[in-house]
Scaffold this active site. Structure first.
Site, PDB file in Angstrom:
ATOM      1  N   LYS A 264      -5.223  -3.155   0.891  1.00 40.00           N
ATOM      2  CA  LYS A 264      -6.582  -3.387   1.384  1.00 40.00           C
ATOM      3  C   LYS A 264      -7.107  -4.749   0.944  1.00 40.00           C
ATOM      4  O   LYS A 264      -6.625  -5.349  -0.021  1.00 40.00           O
ATOM      5  CB  LYS A 264      -7.498  -2.242   0.964  1.00 40.00           C
ATOM      6  CG  LYS A 264      -7.126  -0.959   1.693  1.00 40.00           C
ATOM      7  CD  LYS A 264      -8.132   0.147   1.568  1.00 40.00           C
ATOM      8  CE  LYS A 264      -7.727   1.302   2.472  1.00 40.00           C
ATOM      9  NZ  LYS A 264      -8.641   2.462   2.341  1.00 40.00           N
TER      10      LYS A 264
ATOM     11  N   ARG B  80      -1.717   7.340  -1.092  1.00 37.01           N
ATOM     12  CA  ARG B  80      -1.469   7.056   0.332  1.00 37.01           C
ATOM     13  C   ARG B  80      -1.092   5.578   0.458  1.00 37.01           C
ATOM     14  O   ARG B  80      -1.876   4.705   0.088  1.00 37.01           O
ATOM     15  CB  ARG B  80      -2.719   7.370   1.147  1.00 37.01           C
ATOM     16  CG  ARG B  80      -2.561   7.205   2.665  1.00 37.01           C
ATOM     17  CD  ARG B  80      -3.851   7.615   3.359  1.00 37.01           C
ATOM     18  NE  ARG B  80      -3.732   7.526   4.808  1.00 37.01           N
ATOM     19  CZ  ARG B  80      -4.012   6.449   5.535  1.00 37.01           C
ATOM     20  NH1 ARG B  80      -4.429   5.339   4.924  1.00 37.01           N
ATOM     21  NH2 ARG B  80      -3.881   6.458   6.845  1.00 37.01           N
TER      22      ARG B  80
END
Length: 288
Positions: A232, A266
Protein backbone atom coordinates in the site's frame (compact mmCIF):
# COMPACT_ATOMS: atom_id res chain seq x y z
CA UNK A 1 -12.42 -15.99 23.09
CA UNK A 2 -8.91 -14.62 23.38
CA UNK A 3 -5.70 -14.41 21.41
CA UNK A 4 -2.01 -13.81 21.89
CA UNK A 5 1.07 -13.74 19.69
CA UNK A 6 1.22 -17.56 19.58
CA UNK A 7 -2.42 -18.59 20.05
CA UNK A 8 -5.33 -17.76 17.76
CA UNK A 9 -9.09 -17.78 18.34
CA UNK A 10 -10.75 -20.86 16.90
CA UNK A 11 -12.22 -20.24 13.47
CA UNK A 12 -14.08 -22.49 11.05
CA UNK A 13 -12.22 -21.75 7.85
CA UNK A 14 -13.21 -24.45 5.38
CA UNK A 15 -15.48 -27.49 5.32
CA UNK A 16 -15.96 -27.31 9.09
CA UNK A 17 -12.23 -27.38 9.92
CA UNK A 18 -11.13 -25.17 12.78
CA UNK A 19 -8.36 -22.61 12.50
CA UNK A 20 -5.49 -24.59 14.03
CA UNK A 21 -3.17 -23.52 16.76
CA UNK A 22 0.03 -22.83 14.85
CA UNK A 23 3.21 -20.84 15.00
CA UNK A 24 2.38 -18.28 12.33
CA UNK A 25 -0.66 -16.50 10.88
CA UNK A 26 -2.46 -17.84 7.85
CA UNK A 27 -1.50 -16.22 4.54
CA UNK A 28 -4.31 -14.97 2.33
CA UNK A 29 -3.33 -14.58 -1.31
CA UNK A 30 -4.92 -11.67 -3.18
CA UNK A 31 -6.45 -12.51 -6.58
CA UNK A 32 -7.78 -9.39 -8.29
CA UNK A 33 -9.84 -10.40 -11.34
CA UNK A 34 -10.00 -6.77 -12.45
CA UNK A 35 -8.48 -4.53 -15.12
CA UNK A 36 -7.63 -1.71 -12.74
CA UNK A 37 -6.36 -2.85 -9.33
CA UNK A 38 -3.54 -0.69 -7.99
CA UNK A 39 -0.79 -3.34 -8.05
CA UNK A 40 -1.65 -6.09 -10.53
CA UNK A 41 -4.50 -4.52 -12.48
CA UNK A 42 -5.18 -6.33 -15.75
CA UNK A 43 -2.85 -9.30 -15.29
CA UNK A 44 -5.60 -11.59 -13.96
CA UNK A 45 -8.69 -10.09 -15.56
CA UNK A 46 -9.31 -13.26 -17.61
CA UNK A 47 -10.10 -16.65 -16.04
CA UNK A 48 -7.12 -18.60 -17.40
CA UNK A 49 -4.34 -16.37 -16.00
CA UNK A 50 -6.36 -15.82 -12.82
CA UNK A 51 -6.62 -19.55 -12.13
CA UNK A 52 -2.94 -20.00 -12.98
CA UNK A 53 -2.10 -17.26 -10.49
CA UNK A 54 -4.22 -18.95 -7.81
CA UNK A 55 -2.38 -22.23 -8.43
CA UNK A 56 0.93 -20.41 -8.14
CA UNK A 57 -0.04 -18.82 -4.81
CA UNK A 58 -1.23 -22.17 -3.46
CA UNK A 59 2.06 -23.77 -4.51
CA UNK A 60 3.92 -20.94 -2.74
CA UNK A 61 2.08 -21.66 0.50
CA UNK A 62 -1.16 -19.65 0.51
CA UNK A 63 -3.60 -20.86 3.15
CA UNK A 64 -6.50 -18.77 1.83
CA UNK A 65 -7.39 -17.27 -1.58
CA UNK A 66 -9.33 -14.00 -1.75
CA UNK A 67 -11.02 -13.43 -5.14
CA UNK A 68 -12.33 -9.98 -6.09
CA UNK A 69 -13.99 -8.55 -9.18
CA UNK A 70 -14.10 -4.89 -8.14
CA UNK A 71 -11.08 -2.67 -7.56
CA UNK A 72 -11.25 -0.80 -4.26
CA UNK A 73 -8.17 1.35 -4.82
CA UNK A 74 -8.55 5.03 -3.82
CA UNK A 75 -10.71 6.85 -6.37
CA UNK A 76 -12.19 3.71 -7.91
CA UNK A 77 -15.80 3.54 -9.09
CA UNK A 78 -18.29 0.80 -8.16
CA UNK A 79 -18.59 -2.21 -10.47
CA UNK A 80 -22.04 -3.59 -11.26
CA UNK A 81 -22.76 -6.91 -9.50
CA UNK A 82 -23.34 -8.68 -12.83
CA UNK A 83 -19.87 -7.66 -13.99
CA UNK A 84 -18.35 -8.81 -10.69
CA UNK A 85 -20.09 -12.14 -11.19
CA UNK A 86 -18.80 -12.44 -14.75
CA UNK A 87 -15.24 -11.78 -13.59
CA UNK A 88 -15.11 -13.99 -10.52
CA UNK A 89 -17.44 -16.98 -10.70
CA UNK A 90 -15.60 -19.00 -13.38
CA UNK A 91 -12.37 -18.41 -11.45
CA UNK A 92 -13.81 -19.52 -8.10
CA UNK A 93 -15.35 -22.61 -9.69
CA UNK A 94 -12.03 -23.59 -11.27
CA UNK A 95 -10.05 -23.04 -8.06
CA UNK A 96 -12.51 -25.16 -6.09
CA UNK A 97 -12.15 -28.00 -8.60
CA UNK A 98 -8.40 -28.02 -7.83
CA UNK A 99 -8.23 -27.15 -4.12
CA UNK A 100 -10.23 -27.71 -0.93
CA UNK A 101 -8.88 -24.75 1.05
CA UNK A 102 -10.77 -21.60 2.08
CA UNK A 103 -11.81 -19.19 -0.70
CA UNK A 104 -13.31 -15.78 -0.02
CA UNK A 105 -15.24 -13.50 -2.36
CA UNK A 106 -14.25 -9.86 -1.95
CA UNK A 107 -17.56 -8.08 -2.43
CA UNK A 108 -20.13 -5.92 -0.66
CA UNK A 109 -23.06 -7.27 -2.70
CA UNK A 110 -25.23 -10.23 -1.69
CA UNK A 111 -26.03 -11.23 -5.27
CA UNK A 112 -22.31 -11.59 -6.00
CA UNK A 113 -21.68 -13.48 -2.76
CA UNK A 114 -24.60 -15.84 -3.46
CA UNK A 115 -23.16 -16.86 -6.81
CA UNK A 116 -19.66 -17.16 -5.34
CA UNK A 117 -20.80 -19.43 -2.52
CA UNK A 118 -22.64 -21.64 -5.01
CA UNK A 119 -19.42 -21.83 -7.07
CA UNK A 120 -17.38 -22.99 -4.09
CA UNK A 121 -16.37 -19.98 -2.01
CA UNK A 122 -16.96 -20.27 1.72
CA UNK A 123 -16.09 -16.79 2.98
CA UNK A 124 -17.38 -13.27 2.28
CA UNK A 125 -14.84 -10.46 2.57
CA UNK A 126 -16.92 -7.30 3.00
CA UNK A 127 -14.90 -4.07 3.00
CA UNK A 128 -18.00 -2.13 4.08
CA UNK A 129 -18.28 -4.04 7.37
CA UNK A 130 -21.84 -5.07 6.42
CA UNK A 131 -23.08 -1.54 5.83
CA UNK A 132 -23.69 -1.60 2.07
CA UNK A 133 -26.06 -4.55 1.64
CA UNK A 134 -28.45 -5.66 4.40
CA UNK A 135 -28.78 -9.12 2.84
CA UNK A 136 -25.11 -10.04 3.21
CA UNK A 137 -24.94 -11.17 6.85
CA UNK A 138 -28.26 -13.08 6.67
CA UNK A 139 -26.82 -14.87 3.62
CA UNK A 140 -23.74 -15.84 5.62
CA UNK A 141 -25.89 -17.00 8.53
CA UNK A 142 -28.14 -19.07 6.25
CA UNK A 143 -25.31 -20.75 4.34
CA UNK A 144 -22.72 -21.05 7.11
CA UNK A 145 -20.29 -18.84 5.20
CA UNK A 146 -17.70 -16.86 7.13
CA UNK A 147 -17.71 -13.06 7.26
CA UNK A 148 -14.68 -10.77 7.19
CA UNK A 149 -15.73 -7.36 8.50
CA UNK A 150 -13.53 -4.41 7.58
CA UNK A 151 -13.53 -0.76 8.63
CA UNK A 152 -13.57 1.85 5.89
CA UNK A 153 -14.18 5.59 6.18
CA UNK A 154 -16.41 6.62 3.27
CA UNK A 155 -16.21 4.72 -0.01
CA UNK A 156 -13.28 3.81 -2.25
CA UNK A 157 -14.21 6.76 -4.45
CA UNK A 158 -13.73 9.35 -1.68
CA UNK A 159 -12.08 7.60 1.28
CA UNK A 160 -8.68 9.25 0.85
CA UNK A 161 -9.98 12.79 0.24
CA UNK A 162 -9.36 14.02 3.79
CA UNK A 163 -9.71 11.26 6.40
CA UNK A 164 -10.10 12.59 9.94
CA UNK A 165 -10.48 10.93 13.34
CA UNK A 166 -10.39 12.13 16.92
CA UNK A 167 -8.77 8.82 17.92
CA UNK A 168 -8.40 6.41 15.01
CA UNK A 169 -7.66 3.32 17.13
CA UNK A 170 -10.59 3.81 19.48
CA UNK A 171 -13.00 4.68 16.67
CA UNK A 172 -12.03 1.76 14.45
CA UNK A 173 -12.16 -0.68 17.38
CA UNK A 174 -15.61 0.58 18.38
CA UNK A 175 -16.84 0.22 14.79
CA UNK A 176 -15.61 -3.36 14.51
CA UNK A 177 -17.05 -4.31 17.89
CA UNK A 178 -20.44 -2.93 16.88
CA UNK A 179 -20.43 -4.63 13.47
CA UNK A 180 -19.55 -7.97 15.05
CA UNK A 181 -22.46 -7.55 17.45
CA UNK A 182 -24.84 -6.85 14.56
CA UNK A 183 -23.60 -9.85 12.59
CA UNK A 184 -24.04 -12.09 15.62
CA UNK A 185 -27.61 -10.79 15.93
CA UNK A 186 -28.16 -11.68 12.29
CA UNK A 187 -27.16 -15.25 13.05
CA UNK A 188 -23.51 -15.42 11.97
CA UNK A 189 -21.65 -17.77 14.31
CA UNK A 190 -18.80 -16.38 16.39
CA UNK A 191 -16.35 -18.87 14.88
CA UNK A 192 -17.21 -17.60 11.39
CA UNK A 193 -16.21 -13.95 11.94
CA UNK A 194 -12.89 -12.20 11.22
CA UNK A 195 -12.21 -8.49 11.77
CA UNK A 196 -10.01 -6.14 9.73
CA UNK A 197 -9.11 -2.53 10.71
CA UNK A 198 -8.86 -1.56 7.03
CA UNK A 199 -5.29 -0.34 6.63
CA UNK A 200 -5.30 2.25 3.85
CA UNK A 201 -9.08 2.51 3.61
CA UNK A 202 -9.83 6.07 4.65
CA UNK A 203 -6.59 6.48 6.60
CA UNK A 204 -3.51 8.62 6.10
CA UNK A 205 0.07 7.63 6.95
CA UNK A 206 -0.26 8.53 10.63
CA UNK A 207 -3.58 6.68 10.95
CA UNK A 208 -2.15 3.52 9.38
CA UNK A 209 0.89 3.58 11.65
CA UNK A 210 -1.30 4.10 14.71
CA UNK A 211 -3.51 1.14 13.79
CA UNK A 212 -0.50 -1.10 13.22
CA UNK A 213 1.22 0.09 16.40
CA UNK A 214 -1.93 -0.90 18.31
CA UNK A 215 -2.56 -4.18 16.49
CA UNK A 216 -2.91 -5.97 19.81
CA UNK A 217 -5.84 -3.71 20.70
CA UNK A 218 -7.80 -5.31 17.85
CA UNK A 219 -6.62 -8.81 18.72
CA UNK A 220 -8.01 -8.23 22.21
CA UNK A 221 -11.51 -7.78 20.75
CA UNK A 222 -11.52 -11.59 20.72
CA UNK A 223 -11.96 -12.40 17.04
CA UNK A 224 -9.33 -13.47 14.50
CA UNK A 225 -7.68 -10.39 13.09
CA UNK A 226 -6.79 -9.88 9.42
CA UNK A 227 -4.15 -7.33 8.46
CA UNK A 228 -3.96 -6.23 4.83
CA UNK A 229 -1.18 -3.70 4.22
CA UNK A 230 0.50 -5.37 1.26
CA UNK A 231 2.24 -2.88 -1.07
CA UNK A 232 0.00 0.00 0.00
CA UNK A 233 1.00 3.57 -0.73
CA UNK A 234 1.76 4.52 2.88
CA UNK A 235 4.72 2.12 2.77
CA UNK A 236 6.22 3.96 -0.19
CA UNK A 237 5.61 7.33 1.47
CA UNK A 238 7.23 6.17 4.68
CA UNK A 239 10.27 4.89 2.80
CA UNK A 240 10.62 8.23 1.02
CA UNK A 241 9.83 7.12 -2.53
CA UNK A 242 6.24 6.38 -3.45
CA UNK A 243 7.45 4.73 -6.68
CA UNK A 244 9.76 2.31 -4.87
CA UNK A 245 9.18 -1.42 -4.59
CA UNK A 246 7.12 -1.87 -1.43
CA UNK A 247 7.86 -5.55 -0.85
CA UNK A 248 10.40 -5.04 1.95
CA UNK A 249 8.06 -2.76 3.87
CA UNK A 250 5.19 -5.19 3.35
CA UNK A 251 7.22 -8.06 4.80
CA UNK A 252 8.13 -6.01 7.87
CA UNK A 253 4.45 -5.22 8.44
CA UNK A 254 3.58 -8.92 8.08
CA UNK A 255 6.18 -9.88 10.70
CA UNK A 256 5.01 -7.11 13.03
CA UNK A 257 1.36 -8.17 12.68
CA UNK A 258 2.35 -11.77 13.40
CA UNK A 259 4.24 -10.70 16.51
CA UNK A 260 1.18 -8.81 17.76
CA UNK A 261 -1.15 -11.78 17.29
CA UNK A 262 -2.83 -11.27 13.90
CA UNK A 263 -4.39 -14.48 12.59
CA UNK A 264 -4.44 -13.77 8.82
CA UNK A 265 -2.11 -11.66 6.67
CA UNK A 266 -3.57 -10.62 3.28
CA UNK A 267 -0.79 -10.25 0.69
CA UNK A 268 0.13 -10.02 -2.99
CA UNK A 269 3.50 -11.75 -2.49
CA UNK A 270 2.71 -15.15 -1.04
CA UNK A 271 6.11 -16.82 -1.47
CA UNK A 272 8.24 -14.08 0.14
CA UNK A 273 5.69 -13.64 2.94
CA UNK A 274 5.57 -17.37 3.65
CA UNK A 275 9.38 -17.53 3.84
CA UNK A 276 9.57 -14.43 6.05
CA UNK A 277 6.94 -15.78 8.45
CA UNK A 278 8.53 -19.23 8.52
CA UNK A 279 11.79 -17.59 9.61
CA UNK A 280 9.92 -15.41 12.11
CA UNK A 281 8.17 -18.48 13.55
CA UNK A 282 11.48 -20.31 13.97
CA UNK A 283 12.96 -17.36 15.85
CA UNK A 284 9.86 -17.12 18.07
CA UNK A 285 10.04 -20.81 19.03
CA UNK A 286 11.81 -21.36 22.33
CA UNK A 287 14.65 -23.90 21.92
CA UNK A 288 14.36 -27.15 23.90
Amino acid sequence: MSASSNSHPQLKVSHGRLFPERGRPWIMGILNCTPDSFFDGGRYADPEPAVARAEQMIAEGADFIDVGGESTRPGSEPVHPLEQIRRTIPVIRSIRERWDGPISIDTTRAEVATQALEAGANWINDISGWRDDPDLAPLAARTGAGMILMHMLGTPRDMQAAPQYSDVVTEVAAFLKERVKECRRAGVAADRIVIDPGIGFGKNLEHNLALLHHTRRFVELGYPLLIGASRKSFIGRLLGDDRADRLEGSLVVAAWAALQGASIIRVHDVGPTRRALTMWSALMTTPE
